[in-house]
Scaffold this motif. Structure first.
Motif, PDB file in Angstrom:
ATOM      1  N   GLU A  22      -9.951   0.263   5.185  1.00  0.00           N
ATOM      2  CA  GLU A  22      -9.899  -0.233   3.816  1.00  0.00           C
ATOM      3  C   GLU A  22      -8.859  -1.348   3.649  1.00  0.00           C
ATOM      4  O   GLU A  22      -9.068  -2.297   2.894  1.00  0.00           O
ATOM      5  CB  GLU A  22      -9.574   0.909   2.841  1.00  0.00           C
ATOM      6  N   VAL A  23      -7.732  -1.224   4.349  1.00  0.00           N
ATOM      7  CA  VAL A  23      -6.641  -2.187   4.138  1.00  0.00           C
ATOM      8  C   VAL A  23      -6.628  -3.289   5.187  1.00  0.00           C
ATOM      9  O   VAL A  23      -5.691  -4.076   5.243  1.00  0.00           O
ATOM     10  CB  VAL A  23      -5.274  -1.463   4.120  1.00  0.00           C
ATOM     11  N   LYS A  70       0.327  -4.038  10.403  1.00  0.00           N
ATOM     12  CA  LYS A  70      -0.963  -3.523   9.942  1.00  0.00           C
ATOM     13  C   LYS A  70      -1.056  -2.027  10.215  1.00  0.00           C
ATOM     14  O   LYS A  70      -1.841  -1.316   9.586  1.00  0.00           O
ATOM     15  CB  LYS A  70      -2.113  -4.266  10.635  1.00  0.00           C
ATOM     16  N   VAL A  71      -0.249  -1.536  11.155  1.00  0.00           N
ATOM     17  CA  VAL A  71      -0.144  -0.101  11.448  1.00  0.00           C
ATOM     18  C   VAL A  71       1.176   0.461  10.927  1.00  0.00           C
ATOM     19  O   VAL A  71       1.200   1.467  10.220  1.00  0.00           O
ATOM     20  CB  VAL A  71      -0.265   0.160  12.963  1.00  0.00           C
ATOM     21  N   ILE A  84       0.842  -1.205   0.000  1.00  0.00           N
ATOM     22  CA  ILE A  84       0.000   0.000   0.000  1.00  0.00           C
ATOM     23  C   ILE A  84       0.870   1.245   0.000  1.00  0.00           C
ATOM     24  O   ILE A  84       0.712   2.157  -0.821  1.00  0.00           O
ATOM     25  CB  ILE A  84      -0.931   0.004   1.222  1.00  0.00           C
ATOM     26  N   GLN A  85       1.819   1.296   0.906  1.00  0.00           N
ATOM     27  CA  GLN A  85       2.689   2.466   1.016  1.00  0.00           C
ATOM     28  C   GLN A  85       3.594   2.595  -0.199  1.00  0.00           C
ATOM     29  O   GLN A  85       3.883   3.707  -0.660  1.00  0.00           O
ATOM     30  CB  GLN A  85       3.516   2.358   2.296  1.00  0.00           C
ATOM     31  N   ILE A 143      -9.024   0.931  -2.172  1.00  0.00           N
ATOM     32  CA  ILE A 143      -7.803   1.457  -1.565  1.00  0.00           C
ATOM     33  C   ILE A 143      -7.228   2.579  -2.418  1.00  0.00           C
ATOM     34  O   ILE A 143      -6.810   3.618  -1.908  1.00  0.00           O
ATOM     35  CB  ILE A 143      -6.785   0.326  -1.372  1.00  0.00           C
ATOM     36  N   PHE A 144      -7.227   2.379  -3.725  1.00  0.00           N
ATOM     37  CA  PHE A 144      -6.714   3.419  -4.613  1.00  0.00           C
ATOM     38  C   PHE A 144      -7.528   4.709  -4.462  1.00  0.00           C
ATOM     39  O   PHE A 144      -6.972   5.795  -4.354  1.00  0.00           O
ATOM     40  CB  PHE A 144      -6.752   2.945  -6.061  1.00  0.00           C
ATOM     41  N   ASN A 145      -8.858   4.577  -4.435  1.00  0.00           N
ATOM     42  CA  ASN A 145      -9.700   5.764  -4.322  1.00  0.00           C
ATOM     43  C   ASN A 145      -9.480   6.472  -2.994  1.00  0.00           C
ATOM     44  O   ASN A 145      -9.537   7.699  -2.915  1.00  0.00           O
ATOM     45  CB  ASN A 145     -11.167   5.378  -4.476  1.00  0.00           C
TER      46      ASN A 145
END
Length: 465
Positions: free
Chosen positions: A139-140, A151-152, A49-50, A97-99
């Motif tokens: 979302e993730v 997760k954080v 994600i990052q 996630i993208f949005n």
């Protein structure tokens, strides 16, 4: 240019790359490639994600073999909804996630066009509310991480871009402390209790405070209510506070409304048999029939049962946010056909039947008797399928003063319905010796639009443990 073939050369080798765009000539290849990419484990991992969010859009490419496409082209393939059902859930997750992270991409794009004028971080802070942090975590949540603390921690770079004050990653801390500090930081900076909508999950850490989500538990339940449609506490403000030190207690203010006295069978997830659904809803109907006379709002029990299932807001102006096609699926006409099917074949309870026979204004929900199995089709099936999506893993309950509501199946008799200042929906709390633990949110007919909220004077002090 469609299917532009080019060569990328370094000292060791020469690589032929096929660039794809969303033109007609590339579309079939693009959809096929998108499906293959979505099946890769990369999409299940937390740290990715990052990686995508903090990069310039022009620097993010999706590659498979000799084919390559930009991230935005890939997302256009997601939006086309032409991917087969086998990857639809992954596609939906990727798109959501993208949005949610779109502002990061937009800020990076602006920075690349005018690098001397604006930085991604500065532009981001100008239009993104801090509560996006909670939205991103939600979302993730289904993403995987070998260490649950990631997760954080895997989102720390995004938190910094939002100028959010979160503790730096520290692997000497246990997961419980990481999740506790994250929840506390969200509440303090967002100045809201929206995090309480996301606490219920199947396999929570046993020693985690009830108001803290277990981000490591991917089996979240009821974690995304459409709370913006409701105003149970009207325009009241959030009033959370903490004791000094590392106390697990979250203090807030609100009103304890009533206690749950009766509950029904749970509507299970994954059931594809309409007849099984009907048996569950027959039990919900029997639960409703325990109410004597009209509802506390003056409405008939039949009308209240329909509104509790449909959960359509009546506040003026909100109907524009609900698609007409969805409202038609939940029309009164569809409900009448459906409830007729539900009543068909029910065996009336002797106690309830006696009450129905003797009181005036008896409920229209009185069951009929038949030996044939119920058959669901037409408008009744449309209604059944629509409410099933909304109500799976939930049950119907009544309170001591005969309020009717729907909530997740973690609730039990003796739990209380509470309105917490600043929260749009009622919460179900479990009384303990020293306060309350958070169970889940609920729909309770007759209090969703501020009908019984009398303001912020004389609120109860509520301790969440």
């Amino acid at each position: 240019m469609s299917q532009l073939s080019t060569s990328m050369t370094n000292k060791e080798s020469k690589i032929n790359v096929l660039f794809l765009d969303n033109s007609d000539g590339d579309r079939e290849i693009l959809l096929s490639l998108s499906k293959e990419i979505l099946e890769q484990p990369w999409f299940t991992r937390m740290w990715t994600i990052q990686e995508v969010a903090m990069a310039s859009p022009k620097a993010v490419y999706m590659c498979r073999g000799e084919a390559m496409m930009r991230w935005e082209t890939f997302m256009q393939a997601m939006a086309s909804k032409k991917l087969d059902p086998g990857v639809s859930s992954l596609a939906s997750s990727a798109a959501q996630i993208f949005n949610r992270l779109r502002p990061l991409f937009e800020s990076a794009r602006a920075s690349s066009r005018r690098p001397n004028l604006v930085s991604p971080q500065k532009l981001l802070r100008s239009f993104t509310p801090l509560r996006e942090i909670l939205n991103i975590l939600v979302e993730v949540r289904a993403k995987l991480a070998t260490d649950v603390r990631d997760k954080v921690f895997a989102l720390h770079g995004i938190f910094k871009a939002f100028d959010a004050r979160f503790p730096a990653p520290d692997y000497s801390k246990p997961a419980r402390q990481v999740f506790f500090e994250t929840a506390k930081a969200i509440i303090e900076q967002d100045e809201s209790l929206h995090i309480l909508y996301h606490v219920l999950s199947r396999s929570r850490m046993p020693d985690l405070p009830s108001w803290v989500p277990d981000w490591g538990d991917t089996e979240m339940i009821d974690g995304n209510p459409v709370f913006s449609f409701w105003s149970a506490t009207r325009d009241s403000i959030h009033r959370p506070s903490f004791e000094s030190g590392d106390s697990n207690i979250l203090h807030t203010a609100g009103k304890i409304i009533d206690k749950i006295s009766t509950s029904s069978t749970t509507l299970p997830r994954g059931n594809d048999r309409d007849s099984s659904d009907i048996k569950v809803f027959q039990d919900w109907l029997r639960c409703c029939q325990r109410i004597s006379g009209n509802y506390t709002t003056g409405e008939s029990i039949d009308e209240v049962f329909y509104k509790t299932l449909a959960q359509l807001p009546t506040k003026e102006g909100l109907d524009v946010y609900i698609p007409k096609s969805y409202r038609e699926k939940l029309s009164v006409e569809s409900y009448k056909e459906w409830v007729g099917v539900v009543k068909h074949g029910m065996e009336p309870s002797p106690t309830i039947q006696t009450a129905n026979d003797t009181r005036s204004g008896a409920s229209e929900l009185t069951s009929s008797t038949s030996t044939t199995a119920p058959f669901v089709d037409g408008l009744a099936k449309i209604f059944n399928d629509t409410i099933r999506e909304k109500l799976c893993e939930k049950l119907l309950f009544l309170t001591d003063t005969q309020y009717m509501g729907v909530a997740g199946d973690a609730i039990r008799e003796g739990d209380v319905v509470a309105l917490l200042s600043g929260l749009e929906m009622p919460m179900i709390l479990r009384p303990t010796e020293n306060g309350y633990t958070v169970v889940t949110w609920a729909y309770v007919h007759g209090i969703m639009e501020g009908e019984i909220w009398s303001g912020t004077d004389n609120l109860d002090h509520i301790k969440l443990l």
